[in-house]
Scaffold this active site. Structure first.
Site, PDB file in Angstrom:
ATOM      1  N   HIS A 236       0.804  -1.223   0.000  1.00 11.02           N
ATOM      2  CA  HIS A 236       0.000   0.000   0.000  1.00 11.02           C
ATOM      3  C   HIS A 236       0.837   1.274   0.000  1.00 11.02           C
ATOM      4  O   HIS A 236       0.291   2.366   0.176  1.00 11.02           O
ATOM      5  CB  HIS A 236      -0.979   0.020   1.184  1.00 11.02           C
ATOM      6  CG  HIS A 236      -1.847  -1.194   1.271  1.00 11.02           C
ATOM      7  ND1 HIS A 236      -2.851  -1.465   0.364  1.00 11.02           N
ATOM      8  CD2 HIS A 236      -1.842  -2.244   2.139  1.00 11.02           C
ATOM      9  CE1 HIS A 236      -3.433  -2.608   0.681  1.00 11.02           C
ATOM     10  NE2 HIS A 236      -2.838  -3.102   1.740  1.00 11.02           N
ATOM     11  N   ARG A 292      -2.618  17.708   1.994  1.00 11.28           N
ATOM     12  CA  ARG A 292      -1.209  18.127   2.072  1.00 11.28           C
ATOM     13  C   ARG A 292      -0.593  18.024   0.689  1.00 11.28           C
ATOM     14  O   ARG A 292      -1.233  17.576  -0.266  1.00 11.28           O
ATOM     15  CB  ARG A 292      -0.436  17.217   3.030  1.00 11.28           C
ATOM     16  CG  ARG A 292      -0.557  15.738   2.674  1.00 11.28           C
ATOM     17  CD  ARG A 292       0.325  14.849   3.508  1.00 11.28           C
ATOM     18  NE  ARG A 292       0.014  13.444   3.367  1.00 11.28           N
ATOM     19  CZ  ARG A 292       0.377  12.667   2.356  1.00 11.28           C
ATOM     20  NH1 ARG A 292       1.066  13.192   1.361  1.00 11.28           N
ATOM     21  NH2 ARG A 292       0.053  11.387   2.317  1.00 11.28           N
TER      22      ARG A 292
END
Length: 652
Positions: A236, A292
């Protein structure tokens, strides 16, 4: 810009990246560093630097109280959090504002809205953005979750409501495995995020991972800068990213990018962020939003001609975005490869970088956080740099990536460069057929069969040693080979021995014989660990690092390690050089046994002591008969390489 000094609450590559953007804008920079990063590149680059605590992130880079102290002490007018650590912490964003500084990021309220995946999916649905079929209701009992899993249909995905990075995530293919998977996911989520809540999604097999870069200003404008594909992942974690996605036709691109903008507006989002989707054929589903700057932002910059960090700073200063959606377009193709300090199994590694030499050339960008000689700590994310290539077409970008990876040289710590090279050479990758299970489907994550050290690597190791021991143009003018015309060098790799006969032909030219093969090697240059030579007239470039009784050779993108178990043997023993050869530590080690005494008379070949180095015991014997005048080390002492282990006064 309305502020003149910025603090980066981060480290490594992203801190360096932000400092470079600030330098162009005339903004002074402030670095923070832990004890492990005392000599780091990001500390060296900043105008000011402040220590913030011990190596563990919880006591340094995650220490909000200490960071606020530095904000006040330094007089920083703005704070950029980079990515990771506190980049998505609403609490830190509020603390920065309370300290009187500008937060270079989204509003804390938008961060909180997108932090919980269940809440983020609600916002997506309100914005008319498709979401993966699943269940995120209030009743999260095991019985209800099991019933919903049956309704959704297996396979299903259990996901933590808070956090990301694959933690608290479990794919379940069979009903009998479901309850234990739920319990395991909750334990992991509670440990990682302090929140054990989970929800369910339909598990989409073989999807692509598509994300859209968005940015909004304080004046209500929200734009997208098109998409990136980040399908190639390991546990992941993204490994390769590119822009644009090879899977999107113009109509689908417009749909998915417009959906990202709607979502950002619905969340009241400002500054830079990324909306992530799963793509299943022509259908796409909202996955999550990262509030972000993303690691992979350079590929967007390369194809759109923008500087996202500078846009972030402008938005944070209250300026309107100097762009319109109509004026934005992309050209060419960019691919990013993340360089991690890790072994073939994916485990993080640390150590000193003996040589760090990223490739250069047209269409190549390196975002780095280290230099040769730097220490790579084991306390943080192991990514040390990013390689970004750009070309007019994807096919050309893939070729450029392959060449750049071959030229990438890192010695001293293991890296994932071999994995990246296997990906770049893969036919499915070249065709753009990438999915989130790409590495598993093509078995690329499995360590390859160990290949033997090629003779050319051994010869270049010898040439590097010979060149490093000389002065000027004469590698035989100093060191253990001075006054000699021929030497023998020995190396060990595993259980194999390699012997090289070296004859000086003049200048930096040598005749080398190894394994029955003979070659004429001329060293053209050997600086900062990079060897440029010719082998039988053919130009060769290699990275060579000499340390700790080993020679590390990077040749054609592969690193070979050869050990020097004993000092070189000489053919034409030149007096003092030969006498001292057996008495000098060939590498750092430990004295495990001393069998002689000072003042004792010894015969030639008589054992004096035993040195353990590189897990091998090596006896040190008297080179001639005489009296032991000095034994400076006792049992248990650590001995540096090159240290004199004994002095024998020759008898007349």
């Amino acid at each position: 810009m309305s502020f003149g000094k910025l603090l980066v609450a981060n480290r490594g590559e992203i801190a360096v990246r932000i400092f470079r953007a600030c330098r162009e804008l005339g903004i002074r920079t402030v670095a923070v560093y832990s004890e492990a990063d005392e000599g780091s590149m990001h500390r060296r680059m900043a105008d000011e630097a402040y220590p913030i605590g011990p190596a563990p992130a919880s006591e340094s880079y995650l220490n909000i109280e200490r960071l606020v102290e530095v904000i006040l002490e330094s007089g920083a007018e703005a704070v950029h959090p980079g990515y990771g650590f506190l980049a998505e912490s609403a609490a830190f964003a509020r603390a920065v504002r309370e300290a009187g500084a500008v937060w270079v990021g989204p509003p804390p309220e938008a961060m909180e809205a997108m932090a919980l995946k269940v809440r983020a999916k609600e916002i997506a649905r309100r914005a008319g953005v498709p979401t993966v079929p699943g269940y995120d209701g209030e009743d999260a009992s095991e019985e209800r979750l099991a019933a919903e899993a049956r309704r959704i249909g297996y396979p299903v995905l259990i996901k933590a409501s808070a956090g990301g990075g694959g933690r608290g995530m479990r794919a379940v293919a069979r009903p009998q495995d479901f309850l234990e998977a739920v319990r395991a996911a909750r334990r992991e989520a509670l440990s990682a995020f302090g929140d054990g809540s989970v929800f369910l999604e339909k598990f989409i097999e073989h999807p692509r991972h598509i994300e859209v870069q968005v940015i909004g200003d304080e004046h209500g404008k929200v734009l997208h800068l098109f998409e990136r594909e980040c399908s190639i992942q390991r546990r992941h974690q993204k490994v390769i990213e590119e822009a644009p996605s090879p899977a999107l036709e113009p109509e689908l691109r417009e749909e998915i990018c417009s959906a990202a903008v709607r979502l950002a507006r619905e969340a009241g989002y400002r500054n830079a962020g990324t909306v992530e989707f799963l793509l299943d054929g022509e259908a796409f589903y909202f996955l999550e939003m990262n509030a972000r700057l993303q690691v992979e932002h350079p590929v967007t910059e390369m194809v759109t001609g923008t500087d996202l960090v500078q846009l972030q700073l402008a938005v944070a200063a209250g300026e309107p975005l100097p762009l319109s959606q109509e004026a934005l377009s992309f050209r060419g193709h960019a691919i990013e490869a993340r360089i991690y300090a890790e072994g073939e199994g994916g485990l993080p590694a640390g150590g000193r970088l003996l040589l760090f030499a990223p490739p250069e050339g047209p269409g190549i960008r390196n975002d780095v956080g280290v230099e040769s000689g730097d220490q790579v700590p084991v306390h943080y994310d192991p990514m040390i740099s990013k390689l970004i290539v750009f070309a007019p077409t994807r096919r050309m970008a893939v070729r450029r990536l392959r060449r750049a990876l071959e030229d990438y040289t890192v010695l001293g710590v293991p890296t994932n460069l071999p994995l990246l090279r296997r990906i770049a050479e893969n036919a499915a990758f070249e065709a753009g057929e990438t999915t989130t299970d790409f590495l598993e489907r093509h078995r690329l994550a499995e360590p390859p069969v160990e290949i033997p050290v090629p003779e050319e690597a051994v010869m270049l190791a010898a040439a590097g040693e010979l060149a490093s021991c000389g002065r000027g143009d004469d590698p035989f003018a100093a060191g253990p080979w001075r006054h000699l015309g021929s030497v023998r060098l020995r190396y060990r790799t595993g259980d194999s021995w390699h012997r090289v006969e070296a004859e000086r032909l003049g200048g930096r030219r040598f005749r080398l014989v190894q394994g029955g093969e003979e070659a004429e090697v001329e060293v053209l240059a050997f600086r900062n660990g990079e060897l440029h030579a010719t082998v039988d007239g053919r130009p060769v470039r290699a990275g060579i690092a000499l340390e700790d009784g080993a020679v590390r050779v990077s040749l054609g993108g592969t690193v070979y390690e050869l050990f020097r178990p004993r000092p070189p043997e000489v053919d034409e023993a030149g007096g003092a050089a030969a006498e001292a050869a057996g008495l000098v530590a060939p590498m750092p080690g430990t004295v495990v046994k001393v069998v002689a005494e000072e003042g004792q008379r010894v015969e030639e070949g008589q054992p004096l002591l035993v040195l353990e180095a590189m897990k091998m015991e090596q006896p040190v014997t008297a080179p001639h008969a005489g009296v032991v005048r000095s034994l400076p080390y006792k049992e248990g002492d650590l001995v540096p390489g090159g240290a004199v282990l004994a002095e024998i006064e020759r008898e007349d």
